[in-house]
Design a protein around this motif. Structure first.
Motif, PDB file in Angstrom:
ATOM      1  N   MET A 147       0.658  15.278 -26.271  1.00 37.83           N
ATOM      2  CA  MET A 147      -0.846  16.079 -26.579  1.00 37.83           C
ATOM      3  C   MET A 147      -0.172  17.533 -26.158  1.00 37.83           C
ATOM      4  N   SER A 148      -0.502  17.971 -27.167  1.00 35.05           N
ATOM      5  CA  SER A 148      -0.701  19.909 -27.385  1.00 35.05           C
ATOM      6  C   SER A 148      -1.576  20.796 -26.692  1.00 35.05           C
ATOM      7  N   SER A 149      -1.774  20.974 -25.643  1.00 36.51           N
ATOM      8  CA  SER A 149      -3.129  22.183 -25.569  1.00 36.51           C
ATOM      9  C   SER A 149      -3.519  23.533 -25.855  1.00 36.51           C
ATOM     10  N   GLY A 150      -2.379  24.199 -26.929  1.00 37.00           N
ATOM     11  CA  GLY A 150      -2.609  25.217 -27.222  1.00 37.00           C
ATOM     12  C   GLY A 150      -1.770  26.161 -25.718  1.00 37.00           C
ATOM     13  N   ARG A 151      -1.666  26.497 -24.869  1.00 34.77           N
ATOM     14  CA  ARG A 151      -1.141  26.777 -23.466  1.00 34.77           C
ATOM     15  C   ARG A 151       0.246  27.225 -23.270  1.00 34.77           C
ATOM     16  N   LYS A 152       0.488  27.779 -22.736  1.00 32.96           N
ATOM     17  CA  LYS A 152       2.042  28.395 -22.865  1.00 32.96           C
ATOM     18  C   LYS A 152       2.709  27.861 -20.725  1.00 32.96           C
ATOM     19  N   CYS A 153       3.429  27.453 -20.842  1.00 32.46           N
ATOM     20  CA  CYS A 153       3.576  27.546 -19.871  1.00 32.46           C
ATOM     21  C   CYS A 153       5.037  28.550 -18.854  1.00 32.46           C
ATOM     22  N   ASN A 154       4.295  28.663 -17.310  1.00 32.38           N
ATOM     23  CA  ASN A 154       4.109  29.791 -17.105  1.00 32.38           C
ATOM     24  C   ASN A 154       5.901  30.225 -16.567  1.00 32.38           C
ATOM     25  N   ASN A 155       6.309  28.572 -16.728  1.00 35.71           N
ATOM     26  CA  ASN A 155       8.362  29.177 -16.286  1.00 35.71           C
ATOM     27  C   ASN A 155       8.788  28.934 -17.554  1.00 35.71           C
ATOM     28  N   SER A 172       7.175  27.285 -23.469  1.00 37.17           N
ATOM     29  CA  SER A 172       6.856  26.273 -24.037  1.00 37.17           C
ATOM     30  C   SER A 172       5.401  26.663 -24.026  1.00 37.17           C
ATOM     31  N   ALA A 173       4.935  25.791 -25.258  1.00 34.30           N
ATOM     32  CA  ALA A 173       4.031  25.985 -26.037  1.00 34.30           C
ATOM     33  C   ALA A 173       3.649  23.682 -25.546  1.00 34.30           C
ATOM     34  N   ASP A 174       4.182  23.064 -25.675  1.00 32.63           N
ATOM     35  CA  ASP A 174       4.564  21.968 -25.593  1.00 32.63           C
ATOM     36  C   ASP A 174       3.945  21.935 -24.248  1.00 32.63           C
ATOM     37  N   ILE A 175       2.520  21.300 -24.211  1.00 30.51           N
ATOM     38  CA  ILE A 175       1.591  21.058 -22.516  1.00 30.51           C
ATOM     39  C   ILE A 175       0.877  19.639 -23.126  1.00 30.51           C
ATOM     40  N   GLU A 176       1.092  18.641 -21.769  1.00 32.08           N
ATOM     41  CA  GLU A 176       1.009  17.388 -22.071  1.00 32.08           C
ATOM     42  C   GLU A 176      -0.411  17.499 -21.043  1.00 32.08           C
ATOM     43  N   VAL A 177      -1.558  17.108 -21.060  1.00 32.74           N
ATOM     44  CA  VAL A 177      -2.612  17.204 -20.483  1.00 32.74           C
ATOM     45  C   VAL A 177      -2.984  15.898 -20.390  1.00 32.74           C
ATOM     46  N   ASP A 178      -2.603  14.992 -19.227  1.00 31.87           N
ATOM     47  CA  ASP A 178      -3.580  13.567 -19.562  1.00 31.87           C
ATOM     48  C   ASP A 178      -4.604  13.314 -18.219  1.00 31.87           C
ATOM     49  N   ASN A 179      -5.357  13.164 -18.599  1.00 28.78           N
ATOM     50  CA  ASN A 179      -7.073  13.280 -18.044  1.00 28.78           C
ATOM     51  C   ASN A 179      -6.937  11.886 -16.913  1.00 28.78           C
ATOM     52  N   ALA A 180      -6.341  11.314 -17.365  1.00 32.01           N
ATOM     53  CA  ALA A 180      -6.519   9.453 -15.770  1.00 32.01           C
ATOM     54  C   ALA A 180      -5.696  10.132 -15.206  1.00 32.01           C
ATOM     55  N   ARG A 181      -4.556  10.873 -15.169  1.00 32.79           N
ATOM     56  CA  ARG A 181      -4.021  10.707 -13.879  1.00 32.79           C
ATOM     57  C   ARG A 181      -4.495  12.465 -13.700  1.00 32.79           C
ATOM     58  N   GLY A 182      -5.191  13.387 -14.164  1.00 29.50           N
ATOM     59  CA  GLY A 182      -5.722  14.776 -14.005  1.00 29.50           C
ATOM     60  C   GLY A 182      -4.752  15.826 -13.949  1.00 29.50           C
ATOM     61  N   THR A 230       6.097  19.308 -21.025  1.00 32.04           N
ATOM     62  CA  THR A 230       6.948  18.120 -21.944  1.00 32.04           C
ATOM     63  C   THR A 230       9.124  19.049 -21.478  1.00 32.04           C
ATOM     64  N   ASN A 231       8.804  20.591 -21.887  1.00 35.73           N
ATOM     65  CA  ASN A 231       9.821  20.840 -22.276  1.00 35.73           C
ATOM     66  C   ASN A 231      10.786  20.711 -20.418  1.00 35.73           C
ATOM     67  N   CYS A 232       9.748  21.365 -19.474  1.00 33.11           N
ATOM     68  CA  CYS A 232      11.024  21.884 -18.327  1.00 33.11           C
ATOM     69  C   CYS A 232      10.509  20.995 -16.863  1.00 33.11           C
ATOM     70  N   GLY A 233       9.051  19.609 -17.637  1.00 33.13           N
ATOM     71  CA  GLY A 233       8.766  19.108 -16.189  1.00 33.13           C
ATOM     72  C   GLY A 233       8.384  20.130 -15.334  1.00 33.13           C
ATOM     73  N   SER A 234       7.615  21.448 -15.518  1.00 30.53           N
ATOM     74  CA  SER A 234       6.682  21.610 -15.080  1.00 30.53           C
ATOM     75  C   SER A 234       4.779  21.501 -14.502  1.00 30.53           C
ATOM     76  N   VAL A 235       4.765  21.041 -13.633  1.00 32.44           N
ATOM     77  CA  VAL A 235       3.050  20.699 -13.280  1.00 32.44           C
ATOM     78  C   VAL A 235       2.645  21.566 -13.551  1.00 32.44           C
ATOM     79  N   LEU A 236       1.252  22.210 -14.223  1.00 33.73           N
ATOM     80  CA  LEU A 236       0.915  23.193 -14.540  1.00 33.73           C
ATOM     81  C   LEU A 236      -0.587  23.610 -13.671  1.00 33.73           C
ATOM     82  N   GLU A 237      -1.473  22.022 -13.981  1.00 40.98           N
ATOM     83  CA  GLU A 237      -2.396  21.717 -13.128  1.00 40.98           C
ATOM     84  C   GLU A 237      -2.539  20.542 -12.645  1.00 40.98           C
TER      85      GLU A 237
END
Length: 154
Positions: free
Chosen positions: A1-9, A12-22, A27-34
């Motif tokens: 699910m895309s959140s409208g943000r961009k990866c710093n690395n 990419s705008a493909d950011i997956e936000v998982d509220n259960a894991r927090g 999803t492009n490079c695998g960096s943990v943004l938050e």
């Protein structure tokens, strides 16, 4: 699910936000943004007697990450009802295990069985003493402890 943000690395705008894991992960490079996203909102409700409760996710102190279940936090009491239930269960199970001369490992195992029953709503409408006895009985059967259970419980 895309959140409208961009990866710093990678940008990419493909950011997956998982509220259960927090966490939020690219999803492009695998960096943990938050990470360690706990609660984004709090809701309040009022019961029939006029008492206010805050509704949100319960994160247990003994959990290894993520929220375990939804719970009601009673405003002003400082404790959560599930926490009180687990503390009372540990006291009851400890009392029963001490009478049967069982060790601390059996107490911990019986408390874990109680937690499983509580999560699956198997404790509703049943006497606490019966539930504690059942958890200790299951523990003795699984651990191979030789104890004889006679007479009525409760």
């Amino acid at each position: 699910m895309s959140s409208g943000r961009k990866c710093n690395n990678c940008g990419s705008a493909d950011i997956e936000v998982d509220n259960a894991r927090g966490d939020a992960v690219c999803t492009n490079c695998g960096s943990v943004l938050e990470d360690n996203i706990i609660v984004s909102e709090v809701q309040f409700e009022e019961n029939a007697h006029g008492a206010a409760s805050a509704v949100g996710q319960f994160v247990a102190s003994d959990s290894r990450g993520g929220a375990t279940a939804y719970g009601k936090f009673h405003v002003g009491t400082g404790t959560e009802s599930r926490e009180v239930t687990l503390r009372k269960a540990r006291q009851g199970i400890t009392h029963l295990c001490n009478q049967l001369r069982l060790n601390n490992h059996c107490i911990d195992t019986a408390c874990n069985f109680f937690k499983m029953a509580l999560i699956r709503n198997l404790t509703r409408g049943r006497r606490n003493t019966h539930i504690y006895a059942a958890c200790v009985y299951i523990t003795c059967r699984t651990e191979g402890t030789s104890r004889k259970f006679r007479g009525n419980i409760g």
